[in-house]
Design a protein around this motif. Structure first.
Motif, PDB file in Angstrom:
ATOM      1  N   THR A 167      28.847  82.858   9.207  1.00 55.71           N
ATOM      2  CA  THR A 167      28.024  83.670  10.565  1.00 55.71           C
ATOM      3  C   THR A 167      28.774  83.315  11.479  1.00 55.71           C
ATOM      4  O   THR A 167      30.185  82.608  11.243  1.00 55.71           O
ATOM      5  N   GLN A 168      28.682  84.178  12.489  1.00 53.67           N
ATOM      6  CA  GLN A 168      29.070  83.953  13.753  1.00 53.67           C
ATOM      7  C   GLN A 168      29.133  83.197  14.157  1.00 53.67           C
ATOM      8  O   GLN A 168      28.203  82.093  14.626  1.00 53.67           O
TER       9      GLN A 168
ATOM     10  N   GLU B 185      29.354  80.191  17.837  1.00 57.83           N
ATOM     11  CA  GLU B 185      28.892  80.721  19.578  1.00 57.83           C
ATOM     12  C   GLU B 185      30.332  81.559  20.246  1.00 57.83           C
ATOM     13  O   GLU B 185      29.358  81.790  21.087  1.00 57.83           O
ATOM     14  N   LEU B 186      30.542  81.862  19.800  1.00 62.19           N
ATOM     15  CA  LEU B 186      32.223  82.599  20.849  1.00 62.19           C
ATOM     16  C   LEU B 186      31.802  84.465  19.833  1.00 62.19           C
ATOM     17  O   LEU B 186      32.655  84.834  19.914  1.00 62.19           O
ATOM     18  N   GLY B 187      30.736  84.315  19.029  1.00 60.67           N
ATOM     19  CA  GLY B 187      30.797  85.931  17.921  1.00 60.67           C
ATOM     20  C   GLY B 187      32.240  86.241  17.411  1.00 60.67           C
ATOM     21  O   GLY B 187      32.525  86.485  17.012  1.00 60.67           O
TER      22      GLY B 187
END
Lengths: 634, 444
Positions: free
Chosen positions: A51-52, A54-56
């Motif tokens: 999954t991504q 928090e910074l993508g």
């Protein structure tokens, strides 16, 4: 290297020590917090998706695993595992017993409990957690221990769930057992205040002893996986995982420092040779045809299954792949580990070690010609499926580029020898987000007051008590305090005052340690069964000489004392049997007695003991022989 | 200063304190209490936490709550470390030759995303978000995404069913190859039944899909369910309303359950949905759809229309020992037009209820009987109570699920006034909800 030299290198070490708690239940469900010996009843398959963050961003290693189509196979049995471990039911609220133990540990380490406990999800997608994250929470911050006058900071005390046990990895499938998943673990993280290998060892030991004084920590001191973060000036922060025993920590730190120093020297050697990143040509050469007739089994097997052999030329690198980093670890080994991880290859070959492994000198010659290498160059080759070989050699080329900068940030695995090996790239910023399925737990100040007024005695005080009150030697007392059996020791001594305390203590420390070293799974014997063993001993139903064999049998077979005695034939001899054995042996030793008179007793005793060791009390037997010999002399 | 700062969940004194410090959720903050310093990002306060705490996401990534019990707490805003925003991943381009699929979002677990920075759970629904966790979809179909609404499935009403049905109608008229409705799982079975009746002569598959684990989790079942659903919407030969969810505990197969036969049978497992008194329609595995029955409606038939009105004065009543017949009286007096009873066993309620039920039927209320056993068929001729119930006009509803019977009755009573016609329709198989024979395979 002495401590001054380490200081000059700018060594900084931080410890992450893990302790499995001896709670009744797991951290987030009502399964027993013990491993299962039963057969797995259920198997199921899962895929975990990155999954991504928090910074993508996604963890590159995780993404890689996913793209490679890693399938995770879980095995579960009904006793140790419920729907929570299967990720088929939300977690229950946190185990308060575990919270109390962890808070007690925090207070013993002078840390400050938080006001509110928030359980977090830490993303881990290697399959060791069915959810794809580990549930963890910080319980206290900012503690310290005193290490011979020096303060070592404790950054945090966390309570988290243990991971599933990996069984094996076969190709793109990895197998885990779920019984261990969810057992509570306390993680104690120190500040990077440690500046030498020996200091790392003594800090770990000191923390371990303090934690164990709660009496609620499972297994022998530190028999759980420990992590150490190590860096030197100009080097890099390397996280070493999976150190099996606290005693191995100094060795690991020492080796890791040496490895980083040697990598810095390699960087300098590259400069001295006038090489630079631009001199590394990442071109891969298809050299499959050269090896059509090879006698190298690894290569021919790869070719039989439709694989290829590719080569990577490293200009000017001759000899550098044999560059020694640690004992048994060369720069070439590091490259191979990259190829194994990123290319799922069995390994690589390189010209610094060829001809060998069935690869002939004419093949090496042909190889040099094919890639246009001079004798100043090195060549790395790999065999396998085209995809894997490309991935693997690409990773090798990337690792070679890093050598020009020095030391890469990595997560490494500690081998039992204390040498570390490449495991995976360091994960990006720890991806943590709240576990919204678990309510926030407010830490009531009264709870802390209660725990604070019921803190266990510290280890040093208990050692003194065992020496004074039980007459143990200092060494034995210390070992006892460092073991998990303190409570049992006191209970047994109370119940069976006729047993010498030193016998009880040495059984629980020296004997178990010795058996563990021999690979006997002695930690599997429950305290109830150990208690039973001492009861048999106190009641004269077995003898202390038989303890190691009986314990080993109990551990190996998972049986109780009575069964072990029966199965090993170690039941004490009856008086009738003894009388008969003694009289027979004495009458057979007429000559011996004639020659040595009463001194023959010892020889006869030895000979009987040899046959019946563990089934007879030696001092009583000696007395009987003495009487019988005396009679025969008369 | 921001006049409406985001202080999600903070109330009272703590909110005042944060306001006066000029900070909002997501800011870097330093909280000092009695000389203890906590630095990190101000995280939102979830609704059910106590009021007196500030939640700080520490630099290590952990959240903790700091108690603000007296005036000795200071909060200070620190300079931002770096601007962080959720970034959608690069969206893969789907080929123009692929079938077209519309995804209609209605809410639920499958459409939620966590903000990793603050931990707030936010609803999502855009194609980008979908591709974010399931890039494989772009290789299966061209996908249109439309958010119809965003509600928890327990807040769904018959009015929502109508909206969804008409929205599907629009896409079908545009010639779409298949439709997916993402839905919260709790009442997905009811919506599936409602759509089964409302979408007459359906020419394409309509697939309801949900998730038991939210898509922000690496172990979410959403991705496989969606891949299965999109594959079926694009390529499956059936043109029916189905529910697509995990077939078992493994991430390998997705089962397709007929909309009138499906029920959520487990609170939490990913294979919570079961087909009851019926075979599953199909199964997905490795990008392929395998039909599990020959008895299904084929794609491409004519005569499609939407009939999506539902009579809401219809109730589902569960009988239990000690059940008070006054409950039935209440429904009659309140003007209800239909009752579906979830009786015991073959279709019984206590004989004490018979007068109330007779009054219901006599006053023109349709009363139908289903079983709380779920599996099996109603038969009210075996025992005396059953015969008496029939005698007063209670209609045995064969092997229909109680929930399906409820939805069907809502649909029927919206179309007809005559109870006799309602009875006829209730006993006519309209969307696979009634079979005349019961296979020995259809149990648990």
């Amino acid at each position: 290297m002495d401590s001054l030299e380490y200081e000059a290198l700018g060594l900084k070490v931080g410890l992450e020590l893990h302790f499995q708690l001896a709670t009744r239940y797991k951290l987030f469900c009502r399964c027993p917090a013990t491993l299962s010996e039963g057969e797995a009843k259920l198997r199921f398959e899962r895929r975990l998706r990155p999954t991504q963050s928090e910074l993508g961003e996604v963890d590159p290693a995780a993404l890689f695993e996913f793209r490679k189509g890693l399938t995770i196979v879980y095995e579960a049995d009904d006793r140790s595992t419920c729907l929570v471990e299967l990720d088929e039911e939300p977690p229950h609220s946190i185990n308060e017993e575990a919270v109390d133990i962890a808070l007690t540990i925090a207070l013993l380490l002078n840390a400050r409990p938080v006001d509110e406990i928030h359980v977090m999800r830490k993303v881990v997608i290697d399959g060791s957690n069915t959810t794809g994250f580990q549930r963890t929470c910080v319980l206290a911050l900012g503690g310290w221990i005193d290490l011979e006058g020096k303060r070592i900071g404790i950054q945090s005390i966390c309570l988290e769930e243990d991971a599933a046990r990996i069984v094996e990895r076969r190709g793109d499938r990895v197998y885990y057992k779920l019984d261990r998943l969810g057992i509570p673990l306390v993680e104690v993280s120190t500040s990077p205040d440690i500046h030498s290998p020996s200091e790392a060892g003594s800090a770990a030991l000191a923390i371990g002893k303090i934690v164990l004084s709660t009496g609620k920590v499972k297994s022998e001191l530190g028999s759980i996986r420990q992590d150490v973060n190590i860096s030197i000036r100009d080097g890099a922060l390397v996280e070493v995982k999976g150190i099996q025993h606290l005693s191995l920590i100094p060795k690991v730190v020492e080796n890791e420092v040496r490895r980083q120093v040697r990598l810095l020297e390699l960087r300098d050697e590259l400069r001295r040779r006038g090489l630079s990143k631009s001199s590394v040509d990442p071109t891969l050469y298809d050299v499959t045809d050269i090896f059509r007739q090879t006698r190298c089994k690894v290569v021919s097997r790869a070719l039989e299954s439709g694989g290829v052999v590719y080569a990577l030329k490293l200009s000017g690198f001759r000899g550098l792949l044999s560059w020694l980093l640690n004992e048994g670890l060369r720069f070439g080994t590091e490259l191979a580990d990259y190829a194994v991880f990123w290319g799922r290859l069995g390994g690589i070959f390189h010209t610094d070690e060829l001809p060998a492994y069935g690869i002939s000198s004419s093949e090496v010659e042909a190889l040099r010609e094919a890639v246009g290498a001079t004798d100043q160059d090195a060549i790395v080759i790999a065999a396998g499926s085209r995809d894997n070989v490309e991935d693997g050699l690409k990773a090798v080329a990337e690792r070679v580029l890093i050598a020009f900068d020095g030391v890469p940030e990595e997560t490494r695995r500690a081998e039992p020898t204390g040498v570390t090996r490449y495991m995976r790239p360091r994960p990006g910023a720890a991806r943590m987000y709240p576990e919204t399925d678990i309510p926030i737990l407010v830490v009531d100040p009264r709870r802390i007051d209660h725990l604070r007024s019921n803190l266990p005695e510290l280890p040093s005080i208990r050692v003194r008590k065992y020496v004074k009150e039980y007459g143990l030697s200092r060494k034995l007392a210390e070992e006892l305090v460092a073991s998990i059996y303190e409570n049992l020791f006191e209970e047994v001594c109370r119940s069976f005052p006729s047993l010498p305390a030193s016998v009880v203590a040495s059984t629980l420390t020296e004997t178990t340690t010795m058996l563990r070293r021999r690979g006997v799974p002695v930690d599997r014997v429950s305290t109830d069964r150990l208690y039973e063993l001492f009861r048999f001993l106190a009641e004269g139903r077995m003898f202390k000489e038989a303890i190691p064999d009986i314990l080993a049998h109990m551990a190996g077979k998972g049986v109780g004392v009575a069964e072990a005695l029966e199965e090993l034939g170690l039941k004490p001899l009856t008086d009738e049997e003894l009388v008969e054995i003694v009289s027979e042996e004495v009458s057979r030793s007429g000559e011996l007695i004639a020659k040595h008179r009463l001194n023959a007793v010892k020889i006869i005793l030895g000979s009987i003991m040899k046959r019946y060791r563990g089934r007879v009390d030696a001092s009583r037997l000696a007395k009987m022989i003495e009487d019988e010999v005396g009679r025969s002399i008369r | 200063m921001n006049r409406n700062p985001n202080l999600q969940g903070y109330k009272g004194r703590v909110r005042e304190l944060l306001l006066s410090a000029g900070v909002e959720v997501g800011d870097e903050v330093r909280v000092v209490r009695d000389g203890e310093v906590y630095e990190g990002v101000l995280a939102p306060r979830i609704e059910y936490g106590g009021e007196d705490f500030i939640v700080v996401k520490l630099r290590s990534g952990y959240n903790i709550g700091v108690r603000v019990s007296d005036g000795k707490v200071q909060v200070e805003k620190l300079p931002a470390r770096r601007e962080v925003r959720y970034k959608s991943p690069v969206i893969p381009e789907a080929k123009a030759t692929l079938p077209s699929v519309a995804i209609l979002g209605t809410g639920g677990t499958i459409a939620s995303r966590v903000d990793y920075r603050t931990g707030a759970v936010t609803p999502i629904f855009s194609a980008d978000d979908l591709y974010g966790f399931t890039p494989e979809l772009a290789g299966i179909a061209r996908i249109d995404v439309e958010t119809v609404f965003n509600i928890f499935s327990e807040d769904m009403t018959p009015k929502h069913w109508s909206i969804i049905a008409y929205k599907i109608g629009e896409y079908v008229s545009k010639g779409i190859d298949g439709i997916i409705v993402t839905h919260g799982t709790d009442t997905m079975g009811y919506t599936a039944a409602a759509l089964s009746f409302a979408l007459r002569n359906l020419p394409v598959p309509v697939i309801l899909v949900g998730a038991q684990r939210s898509p922000d989790r690496p172990s979410s079942d959403a991705a496989l369910n969606l891949i299965g659903a999109v594959t079926a919407a694009a390529y499956a030969p059936f043109a029916e309303v189905v529910v697509a969810m995990h077939k078992g505990l493994s991430d390998d197969e997705v089962a397709f359950h007929r909309g009138t036969r499906v029920r959520k049978c487990h609170t939490s497992r990913r294979d919570a949905f079961k087909s009851i008194n019926s075979d599953q329609v199909a199964v997905y595995r490795d990008y392929k759809i395998e039909m599990l029955t020959e008895d299904y409606r084929r794609r491409g038939e004519d005569g499609f229309r939407v009939e999506a009105e539902f009579e809401e004065r219809v109730a589902l009543i569960k009988f239990y020992p000690g059940f008070d017949p006054k409950i039935i009286e209440w429904y009659i007096d309140d003007g209800y037009r239909g009752l579906v009873i979830e009786g015991t066993g073959l279709g019984h309620v206590s004989s004490r209820c018979i007068p109330a039920l007779k009054r219901a039927v006599d006053s023109g209320v349709f009363v139908g009987m289903t079983s709380q056993c779920l599996w099996g068929r109603i038969n009210m001729s075996v025992y005396r109570t059953g015969r008496e119930l029939q005698a007063v006009g209670v209609v045995p509803l064969e092997d229909m699920l109680p929930e399906t019977a409820l939805v069907k009755l809502m649909w029927v009573l919206a179309r007809v006034d005559d109870v006799g016609e309602a009875r006829r329709l209730m006993l006519t198989n309209i969307a696979g909800e009634i079979f005349r024979r019961t296979s020995f395979r259809w149990y648990a």
